[in-house]
Design a protein around this motif. Structure first.
Motif, short mmCIF file in Angstrom:
data_model
loop_
_atom_site.label_atom_id
_atom_site.label_comp_id
_atom_site.label_asym_id
_atom_site.label_seq_id
_atom_site.Cartn_x
_atom_site.Cartn_y
_atom_site.Cartn_z
N PRO A 79 -3.63 30.93 35.03
CA PRO A 79 -3.44 32.11 34.17
C PRO A 79 -3.02 31.72 32.75
O PRO A 79 -2.39 30.67 32.59
CB PRO A 79 -2.32 32.87 34.89
CG PRO A 79 -1.57 31.82 35.65
CD PRO A 79 -2.57 30.78 36.00
N PRO A 80 -3.32 32.49 31.74
CA PRO A 80 -4.08 33.75 31.78
C PRO A 80 -5.59 33.54 31.60
O PRO A 80 -6.31 34.51 31.43
CB PRO A 80 -3.50 34.53 30.60
CG PRO A 80 -3.13 33.49 29.61
CD PRO A 80 -2.78 32.25 30.38
N TYR A 124 -7.92 33.44 36.90
CA TYR A 124 -7.10 33.76 38.08
C TYR A 124 -7.88 33.39 39.33
O TYR A 124 -9.11 33.45 39.36
CB TYR A 124 -6.73 35.24 38.09
CG TYR A 124 -5.77 35.62 36.99
CD1 TYR A 124 -4.39 35.54 37.19
CD2 TYR A 124 -6.23 36.04 35.75
CE1 TYR A 124 -3.50 35.87 36.17
CE2 TYR A 124 -5.35 36.37 34.73
CZ TYR A 124 -3.99 36.28 34.94
OH TYR A 124 -3.11 36.61 33.93
N GLU A 173 -2.52 52.72 43.13
CA GLU A 173 -2.97 53.82 43.98
C GLU A 173 -4.40 54.19 43.60
O GLU A 173 -4.66 55.31 43.16
CB GLU A 173 -2.02 55.00 43.83
CG GLU A 173 -0.66 54.71 44.43
CD GLU A 173 0.40 55.70 44.00
OE1 GLU A 173 0.76 55.69 42.81
OE2 GLU A 173 0.84 56.48 44.84
N PRO A 219 -4.42 38.62 38.51
CA PRO A 219 -3.80 39.37 37.41
C PRO A 219 -2.90 40.44 38.03
O PRO A 219 -3.21 40.93 39.12
CB PRO A 219 -4.99 40.02 36.69
CG PRO A 219 -6.21 39.36 37.23
CD PRO A 219 -5.88 38.76 38.53
N GLU A 220 -1.83 40.80 37.32
CA GLU A 220 -0.92 41.81 37.89
C GLU A 220 -1.69 43.10 38.18
O GLU A 220 -1.58 43.68 39.23
CB GLU A 220 0.23 42.09 36.94
CG GLU A 220 1.30 42.95 37.57
CD GLU A 220 2.44 43.24 36.63
OE1 GLU A 220 2.18 43.59 35.47
OE2 GLU A 220 3.59 43.10 37.07
N ALA A 221 -2.48 43.49 37.18
CA ALA A 221 -3.55 44.45 37.40
C ALA A 221 -3.18 45.70 38.16
O ALA A 221 -3.86 46.10 39.08
CB ALA A 221 -4.67 43.74 38.16
N SER A 222 -2.10 46.32 37.76
CA SER A 222 -1.71 47.50 38.53
C SER A 222 -2.44 48.76 38.10
O SER A 222 -2.15 49.83 38.59
CB SER A 222 -0.21 47.70 38.44
OG SER A 222 0.17 47.66 37.10
N THR A 223 -3.38 48.67 37.17
CA THR A 223 -4.18 49.86 36.86
C THR A 223 -5.63 49.65 37.29
O THR A 223 -6.51 50.38 36.86
CB THR A 223 -4.17 50.19 35.35
OG1 THR A 223 -4.59 49.03 34.64
CG2 THR A 223 -2.82 50.61 34.88
N TYR A 224 -5.87 48.67 38.13
CA TYR A 224 -7.24 48.33 38.47
C TYR A 224 -8.02 49.48 39.11
O TYR A 224 -7.55 50.18 39.98
CB TYR A 224 -7.28 47.16 39.44
CG TYR A 224 -7.61 45.88 38.74
CD1 TYR A 224 -8.79 45.75 38.02
CD2 TYR A 224 -6.75 44.80 38.77
CE1 TYR A 224 -9.09 44.59 37.36
CE2 TYR A 224 -7.05 43.62 38.11
CZ TYR A 224 -8.22 43.52 37.41
OH TYR A 224 -8.52 42.38 36.76
N THR A 259 -13.51 42.08 35.23
CA THR A 259 -12.65 40.89 35.24
C THR A 259 -13.42 39.69 35.78
O THR A 259 -13.25 38.57 35.31
CB THR A 259 -11.39 41.15 36.10
OG1 THR A 259 -10.74 42.30 35.58
CG2 THR A 259 -10.43 39.98 36.05
N LYS A 317 -12.76 35.85 34.16
CA LYS A 317 -11.30 35.83 34.23
C LYS A 317 -10.82 35.58 35.66
O LYS A 317 -9.62 35.43 35.89
CB LYS A 317 -10.72 37.16 33.73
CG LYS A 317 -10.78 37.35 32.24
CD LYS A 317 -9.52 36.81 31.61
CE LYS A 317 -9.50 37.03 30.10
NZ LYS A 317 -8.34 36.38 29.50
N ALA A 367 0.77 48.40 46.11
CA ALA A 367 1.52 48.46 44.86
C ALA A 367 3.02 48.34 45.12
O ALA A 367 3.73 47.64 44.39
CB ALA A 367 1.21 49.77 44.13
N MET A 368 3.50 48.99 46.17
CA MET A 368 4.93 48.91 46.49
C MET A 368 5.31 47.47 46.83
O MET A 368 6.40 47.01 46.50
CB MET A 368 5.28 49.83 47.67
CG MET A 368 5.20 51.31 47.37
SD MET A 368 6.21 51.83 45.99
CE MET A 368 7.80 52.03 46.76
N ILE A 423 3.89 45.13 43.25
CA ILE A 423 4.40 45.49 41.92
C ILE A 423 5.89 45.81 41.98
O ILE A 423 6.66 45.36 41.16
CB ILE A 423 3.62 46.70 41.33
CG1 ILE A 423 2.12 46.42 41.33
CG2 ILE A 423 4.12 47.05 39.94
CD1 ILE A 423 1.67 45.26 40.47
#
Lengths: 439, 297
Positions: free
Chosen positions: A178-179, A182, A190, A247-252, A260, A265, A411-412, A415
């Motif tokens: 990274p970055p 990955y 969600e 990638p942390e990617a919590s809006t994927y 990506t 990437k 996510a829980m 993240i």
């Protein structure tokens, strides 16, 4: 000029009647009009639309029935169908995922289409959607959830396509830089993309959200019980380890799973079907040949999350016209071009067609026969979510699937850092609560 | 008497179209939404089943409603606060004479004229973890060692959304405050200067009292609009991550169009409507608009 109160009231009443009348007329007319069919399709690829136009014109010539198309798109189709039903003008046909259509089936909105299935040659057992003893779906195509990896990068590190969970983790760690790059993509949000990943990995570890209670003849939540909970926790913890190389990617969302990957990437990604390959060919052809499918590795089972798409005919519409159209469409010689709209992504429901020279007569398919062979190899391993927990159709899957509860779990874990067993307990409690409300 | 009756007719005739329009466009949908909150109604079945207060009971027992409410309050206070500060500072700067003033003023209005989707795409690009300009600058200057996931981080998403809304809608405050600043009698500043007041003192004793009404109006209007804001947040975060930016409108949307439960969604909307109604009533009680206008003069 003054308007008297009486005149005003009269005027208002006439205006209101004028506003309401078209609705009433439309509702009345639609049910009676046998010469029209409204067809709402999820597939809105321009090549697919061209095929629809051609087949619809031929259908009108032969039957006199006019087919009107709507293409609300993947994200909006359920809302569009809901709107049409709510306004009393249900469409005749909806083409989309059988999982989504199940929501209509359990609300008694879908017609029995057993006769159409029979007339069009039937379908494989694992593709049927049976509710209240009748077929509710005419499957046309299917997609599996599977992985894609960069063979060139794997080869450079002397890594083979992952066969086990350990292999996959080892490869992700080896390629993680990274970055810039990955090792893998584990979206943790969600979203549908996260949800399907965890639901597939649950299948690979034989985790069931529900179990069939033969005495009560209904499904009960089992996710937080005994071995189910143990394996669910194990799956979440494993994906948490993998996520350290993602990638942390919590809006994927689905688009990002592809972008990506093709922007180089990530060394591996996954998708439902081959659209990722299609997009890689279009956006970064230099890595397209090195983009190779792989099975999301098994732990306990070989099962695949299976998405089935097909025609669904709504009750309280021009059912006869719709049945005629679907039969005509499936038998039309140009239907093969429809399957070629996104080659290798829209996989025919019939294995016979997959093997046919006609289907394989496409430049992309010819070039990527390895993908076709891969699809043929995993053909019988696909399981639709609503039959994952038992032979009876599970009407409760929407309670966790529609709301992306599996994505929430990922996510829980990844993240927010919550413990896996607490997440499993909470998810099971949420489903139970919703079941209570539904019942 | 006759004249008065005719006048009433005239008033009725001229206001009736507007009232009818309001009735059809606003009041009937509100009444329908409120009535829907007492029914069980899913998206895929046109039939409705009376459930009384069960929908309200369900959402009040859910922590999600209260969490969404709290996030709405944070978003509203943060975004409106930022808009007021941004509006005040920029209006004070634009209230001076300099070359190209009109062009600069036009530029300040621009963000407010942009569609939300454009602003959302620009901010997504600017703040992207992978290819964003902001992260690039932060990395190059050594402020951070790893790119920040602004819209995707649990601790950053709400602030990123507030920042975006503050930037976009701050221009509204700029316009109103600037208009008010230009109507303040210059003699008041002259009198303050004669009394020995410096710039800060003049700002505190002359400018701020004169802006009071305007600031209150902006706070009220923008407060209502931000509390109801849906598009800006939805476009960049969809309410995520992990509902960190799920405000009440997004919560209601989720109930209606992801869980397909229109009854619950209507109950959530009714709660939101009541909250705003109570807020508006309190405002009108505390700040009588007629008096405020008098004071503002």
């Amino acid at each position: 000029m003054f308007i008297g109160r009486r005149t005003f009231v009269k005027g208002a009443a006439v205006s209101a009647a004028a506003a309401v009348a078209p609705q009433v007329l439309v509702r009345t007319a639609r049910g009676a009009d046998k010469s029209k069919v409204l067809f709402v399709s999820e597939e809105s690829n321009p090549k697919a639309i061209a095929v629809y136009d051609k087949i619809n014109a031929d259908f009108k010539k032969e039957t006199g029935i006019e087919v009107t198309m709507e293409y609300p798109g993947f994200a909006n189709i359920a809302k569009r169908v809901a709107t049409l039903i709510a306004t009393g003008t249900p469409p005749e046909i909806v083409w989309y995922g059988a999982g989504q259509a199940m929501n209509l089936a359990i609300e008694n909105q879908l017609a029995d289409v057993g006769d159409v299935l029979k007339a069009t040659g039937g379908t494989a057992e694992n593709l049927r959607m049976i509710y209240k003893g009748a077929d509710r779906s005419i499957p046309t195509s299917q997609q599996f959830t599977y992985g894609w990896y960069r063979k060139d990068l794997y080869d450079a590190k002397k890594l083979a396509a992952p066969k086990s969970w350990d292999d996959y983790l080892k490869a992700a760690k080896a390629l993680n830089d990274p970055p810039n790059m990955y090792g893998c993509i584990i979206p943790s949000a969600e979203t549908g993309a996260s949800t399907l990943l965890l639901e597939t990995m649950f299948m690979k570890n034989d985790v069931h959200w529900f179990e069939w209670n033969a005495g009560k003849k209904e499904y009960e939540v089992s996710l937080d019980k005994g071995n189910q909970k143990k394996r669910a926790v194990e799956t979440l913890d494993y994906l948490n380890e993998l996520h350290k190389n993602s990638p942390e990617a919590s809006t994927y969302n689905w688009g990002e799973l592809m972008s990506t990957y093709f922007t180089e990437k990530a060394a591996s990604s996954y998708y439902v079907g081959s659209r990722l390959l299609d997009q890689t060919i279009a956006n970064n052809p230099k890595i397209a040949d090195a983009t190779v499918p792989f099975e999301l590795p098994k732990k306990v089972t070989d099962a695949y999350y299976l998405s089935i798409q097909g025609f669904h005919i709504l009750e309280k519409s021009n059912v006869e016209g719709a049945k005629k159209y679907v039969t005509f469409f499936v038998k039309h010689p140009d239907v093969i071009s429809w399957y070629h709209a996104v080659p290798l992504h829209i996989i025919p429901a019939s294995r016979e067609m997959l093997h046919s020279g006609k289907y394989q007569d496409n430049p992309v398919i010819q070039k990527r026969m390895d993908v076709l062979k891969f699809l043929d190899y995993i053909w019988t391993k696909g399981v639709p979510l609503y039959y994952w927990d038992g032979k009876e159709l599970n009407p409760y899957i929407g309670l966790y699937h529609n709301e992306n509860l599996a994505g929430w779990m990922l996510a829980m874990r990844n993240i927010k850092g919550m413990k896996s067993d607490a997440i499993v307990d909470e998810a099971a409690a949420q489903v139970r609560k919703k079941m209570k409300r539904v019942s | 008497m006759r004249g008065s009756a005719e006048q009433r007719k005239w008033v009725l005739a001229t206001t009736a179209p507007a009232l009818l329009f309001l009735l059809v466009i606003a009041y009937l949908p509100i009444a329908y939404a409120v009535s829907l909150s007492f029914f069980k109604k899913t998206a895929f079945n046109p039939t409705m089943k009376w459930v009384g207060l069960a929908n309200y009971q369900f959402i009040f027992e859910e922590p999600e409603l209260w969490n969404a409410f709290w996030r709405s309050v944070v978003f509203t206070l943060g975004a409106v606060g930022l808009q007021l500060v941004w509006g005040l500072v920029s209006a004070l700067l634009l209230n001076r004479a300099f070359k190209g003033l009109n062009q600069v003023r036009s530029l300040f209005v621009l963000p407010y004229l942009l569609p939300s989707i454009v602003v959302a795409l620009v901010f997504q690009w600017l703040l992207s973890q992978e290819y964003g300009v902001v992260n690039q600058v932060l990395m190059q200057t050594g402020v951070v060692t790893r790119p920040i996931n602004f819209f995707g981080g649990l601790g950053t998403a709400m602030w990123a959304v507030i920042g975006m809304a503050g930037w976009q809608y701050g221009s509204f405050a700029t316009l109103l405050i600037l208009a008010r600043l230009q109507s303040i009698n210059p003699k008041l500043y002259e009198a303050a200067a004669v009394s020995g007041a410096g710039t800060l003192r003049a700002f505190r004793d002359v400018t701020l009292p004169n802006l009071r009404t305007t600031l209150i109006v902006i706070a009220l209007l923008r407060g209502i609009w931000m509390f109801n804001k849906f598009d800006s947040i939805w476009l960049v975060t969809h309410g995520g991550p992990l509902k960190a930016t799920e405000t009440l409108p997004l919560y209601a949307y989720r109930l209606a169009f992801e869980e397909f439960d229109f009854g619950l969604a209507a109950a959530a909307c009714t709660v939101m409507f009541l909250v705003l109604l109570v807020g508006a009533v309190i405002y009108f009680k505390l700040f009588d608009p007629t008096k405020e206008i008098e004071v503002g003069r």
